[in-house]
Motif scaffolding. Sequence first.
Motif, short mmCIF file in Angstrom:
data_model
loop_
_atom_site.label_atom_id
_atom_site.label_comp_id
_atom_site.label_asym_id
_atom_site.label_seq_id
_atom_site.Cartn_x
_atom_site.Cartn_y
_atom_site.Cartn_z
N UNK A 102 -9.85 87.71 6.24
CA UNK A 102 -9.98 88.78 7.23
C UNK A 102 -9.11 88.51 8.46
N UNK A 103 -8.88 87.24 8.78
CA UNK A 103 -7.95 86.89 9.86
C UNK A 103 -6.54 87.35 9.51
N UNK A 104 -6.14 87.16 8.26
CA UNK A 104 -4.81 87.57 7.84
C UNK A 104 -4.67 89.10 7.84
N UNK A 105 -5.74 89.80 7.40
CA UNK A 105 -5.69 91.27 7.41
C UNK A 105 -5.54 91.78 8.83
N UNK A 106 -6.29 91.17 9.76
CA UNK A 106 -6.20 91.60 11.15
C UNK A 106 -4.82 91.31 11.71
N UNK A 107 -4.26 90.14 11.37
CA UNK A 107 -2.92 89.79 11.87
C UNK A 107 -1.89 90.79 11.39
N UNK A 108 -1.94 91.12 10.11
CA UNK A 108 -0.95 92.03 9.55
C UNK A 108 -1.06 93.43 10.18
N UNK A 109 -2.29 93.89 10.36
CA UNK A 109 -2.48 95.25 10.88
C UNK A 109 -2.23 95.33 12.38
#
Length: 307
Positions: A297-304
Amino acid sequence: MSKTAFCFPGQGSLEAGMGREIAEAVPAAMAVYRLGSEASGLDLQKLCFDSPVEELVDTEVQQPALVATSLAILAALRAEGLEPDVVVGHSVGEFAALASVGAITAADAIGLVRERGLAMAEAARTHPGSMAAILGLEDEAVETLCRKIVGVWPANYNCPGQIVVSGENDAVEECCAEAESLGARRAIRLKVSGAFHSPLVARAADRLKPAVDLIRFHDPVAPFMSTVTARIEPAARLGSLLIDQLTAPVRFTQAARALVHDGVTTFVEVGPGNVLSGLVKRIDRSVRTFSVNDLASLERARESLST
């Protein structure tokens, strides 16, 4: 320009192993647990990473564990270059929110919530009470019931159609029965040890005040939305609001609406679980929400959010 709010969860969002994956991957996040353990006198790393949920549920342990985990996840977001335009916290989550914008230090936040938890547990033993979530009634209908029934008060405005009431055990039972007779979809008794966010825990506010009075509050580097007043609040008012918060209702619905009105289109839940993300979606379906509690979820937030 659209804005991003970081929101910090309150009690009930705990999970076994919370924060472990992120802390083991991000040194700045692990450092928060070490700092928090020193500030609280608890082994937060062991409690959060290795202990069963049963060892985390007590108010005086759960609160520092939750705030430490939220601040550890915040450190991981910051390591990715992500910062909020405004912050908000649900109940004890306000301490993490204040630390996130530099109004207090992380050590002060975790130390204060350890004292807050002890104070609330003591108050609950002295004045027993309970809480219940009323689902499917208009806010005004629940408020009317609370005015009619002696010994029960609105405690959490979570989202439209979901208010938590708090008070004396018999009064809460009566309120639940009356609510269901008025057409409430459900009235759910919560697994809590006291009548929090009600006048029954005024002793907790008295006990916490000396600890709060020792803290120097700084101007937040990003705006802090209070869920006591549903307004952006300055440093001069923060100490008194943290005391008032113990007996005042959590106005999360009103605070979230005020943020949307002020241009917030994205809410990032910083901490274990996804309770606040669900509430925000029920308050306003047009906004984006992210729950950040593990590496995926950290990676999803970073990408978005980076784009």
